[in-house]
Write a protein that holds these residues in place. Structure first.
Motif, PDB file in Angstrom:
ATOM      1  N   MET A  28       0.829  -1.204   0.000  1.00  0.00           N
ATOM      2  CA  MET A  28       0.000   0.000   0.000  1.00  0.00           C
ATOM      3  C   MET A  28       0.866   1.257   0.000  1.00  0.00           C
ATOM      4  N   ILE A  29       1.897   1.257   0.831  1.00  0.00           N
ATOM      5  CA  ILE A  29       2.805   2.408   0.892  1.00  0.00           C
ATOM      6  C   ILE A  29       3.493   2.615  -0.447  1.00  0.00           C
ATOM      7  N   SER A  30       3.961   1.516  -1.052  1.00  0.00           N
ATOM      8  CA  SER A  30       4.632   1.600  -2.347  1.00  0.00           C
ATOM      9  C   SER A  30       3.682   2.136  -3.413  1.00  0.00           C
ATOM     10  N   GLY A  31       2.433   1.668  -3.399  1.00  0.00           N
ATOM     11  CA  GLY A  31       1.457   2.129  -4.372  1.00  0.00           C
ATOM     12  C   GLY A  31       1.171   3.609  -4.247  1.00  0.00           C
ATOM     13  N   SER A  86     -10.089   3.355   8.683  1.00  0.00           N
ATOM     14  CA  SER A  86     -10.598   2.984   7.370  1.00  0.00           C
ATOM     15  C   SER A  86      -9.462   3.074   6.350  1.00  0.00           C
ATOM     16  N   PHE A  87      -9.676   2.459   5.191  1.00  0.00           N
ATOM     17  CA  PHE A  87      -8.688   2.570   4.118  1.00  0.00           C
ATOM     18  C   PHE A  87      -8.455   4.032   3.756  1.00  0.00           C
ATOM     19  N   CYS A  88      -9.521   4.818   3.756  1.00  0.00           N
ATOM     20  CA  CYS A  88      -9.412   6.234   3.417  1.00  0.00           C
ATOM     21  C   CYS A  88      -8.509   6.965   4.404  1.00  0.00           C
ATOM     22  N   GLU A  89      -8.747   6.745   5.684  1.00  0.00           N
ATOM     23  CA  GLU A  89      -7.944   7.410   6.716  1.00  0.00           C
ATOM     24  C   GLU A  89      -6.486   6.977   6.650  1.00  0.00           C
ATOM     25  N   LEU A  90      -6.268   5.688   6.481  1.00  0.00           N
ATOM     26  CA  LEU A  90      -4.897   5.171   6.442  1.00  0.00           C
ATOM     27  C   LEU A  90      -4.151   5.685   5.215  1.00  0.00           C
ATOM     28  N   SER A  91      -4.805   5.668   4.067  1.00  0.00           N
ATOM     29  CA  SER A  91      -4.144   6.119   2.847  1.00  0.00           C
ATOM     30  C   SER A  91      -3.830   7.613   2.900  1.00  0.00           C
ATOM     31  N   PHE A 104       1.954   5.692  13.739  1.00  0.00           N
ATOM     32  CA  PHE A 104       2.628   5.006  12.635  1.00  0.00           C
ATOM     33  C   PHE A 104       3.541   5.957  11.880  1.00  0.00           C
ATOM     34  N   LYS A 105       4.835   5.708  11.966  1.00  0.00           N
ATOM     35  CA  LYS A 105       5.813   6.511  11.238  1.00  0.00           C
ATOM     36  C   LYS A 105       6.502   5.631  10.205  1.00  0.00           C
TER      37      LYS A 105
END
Length: 294
Positions: free
Chosen positions: A167-170, A217-222, A292-293
């Motif tokens: 996810m981070i890479s994307g 949520s995915f939104c918050e995390l992204s 999360f860093k």
């Protein structure tokens, strides 16, 4: 405290070693540790220790062949058996902490699933974790050892592996997008919080879900990842279009990154209840979106 830490060079093992640095930690892994051994193939020669933290194992992935399926049994069950045999040959520890997974529940959707839910996993990884939990529980009871099982969701920390790494890479490379607004919530936990609670839970024992209690949520995390990687707003894929792509993915297999099963995991919530840990351990985790860093 003298502690044996298996899987010491892995993602979680490395963080546990750093957090518990004030103790005398004896590391075990396939290489670059004080005890270098492949537990899936060998019985280790072990020193006397007060606590064992068992992180070693084959991580969650989707096997493509029968050989890959059998690898979960070989690494996660045979490896644990060999470790326990090694411990039988020395002075027994006072406590054993086994790092398990919420995969044992076999659930793809659900809200605040607790430890009393049945273990329904049918995939090789989840089934190997269920068998390992049963094995260590029986062994600890037989030898009067305090047994702790920690069922963990997605683990966040610096340079994470697996789906979070992807996810981070994307997001960094501009090809990640949320689906249907990224509304689905998923349980997560910070690796440092897991490590910090181990000395306390090891004296009490029991089986616990550990989450950050917020379930982003995915939104918050992204959005949080995009901010840390200095990226622009995350794109969104409408659900009808995602369903069409998933249907094509059902036909093309691994040539497309999404199919109907993967889509279901993305658009439906999957969260776990850690009330038991709150009451028994005074578990007070940091929300992943704050701690999360990358």
């Amino acid at each position: 405290m003298k502690i044996l830490l298996t899987g010491a060079t892995g993602f979680l093992g490395t963080i546990i070693k750093d957090v518990l640095d004030g103790n005398e930690i004896i590391t075990l892994s396939r290489s670059q540790s004080q005890i270098n051994v492949d537990l899936s193939k060998e019985i280790p020669v072990l020193p006397n220790v007060k606590m064992v933290i068992h992180c070693a194992g084959k991580a969650h992935s989707v096997p493509k062949t029968q050989e890959e399926k059998e690898e979960f049994l070989k690494v996660n069950i045979n490896g644990l058996n060999n470790l326990l045999t090694g411990l039988q040959n020395t002075h027994h520890p006072e406590s054993f902490v086994y790092i398990s997974s919420i995969a044992v529940y076999g659930r793809e959707t659900g809200i605040l699933i607790n430890e009393d839910e049945p273990l329904l996993a049918e995939d090789p990884y989840g089934k190997s974790k269920i068998e390992a939990e049963q094995l260590i529980t029986t062994w600890c009871k037989k030898n009067n050892i305090v047994c702790t099982i920690l069922r963990l969701p997605l683990i966040a920390g610096t340079n994470p592996p697996g789906n979070l790494k992807a996810m981070i890479s994307g997001i960094k490379n501009g090809y990640y997008f949320n689906i249907d607004g990224g509304k689905a919530k998923k349980s997560m936990v910070l690796a440092e919080d897991v490590a910090a609670i181990i000395p306390k839970v090891a004296t009490i024992g029991g089986t616990y879900n550990l989450t950050d209690r917020y379930h982003p949520s995915f939104c918050e995390l992204s959005k949080m990842i995009a901010q840390q990687t200095h990226q622009k707003n995350i794109r969104n894929l409408p659900l009808p279009i995602a369903k069409l792509i998933a249907q094509v993915g059902n036909l093309l297999g691994s040539r497309l990154p999404i199919n109907s099963r993967k889509l279901k995991k993305i658009i439906f919530p999957l969260t776990f209840d850690d009330t038991k840990a709150q009451k028994a351990l005074d578990w007070n985790p940091t929300p992943v979106l704050e701690g999360f860093k990358i």
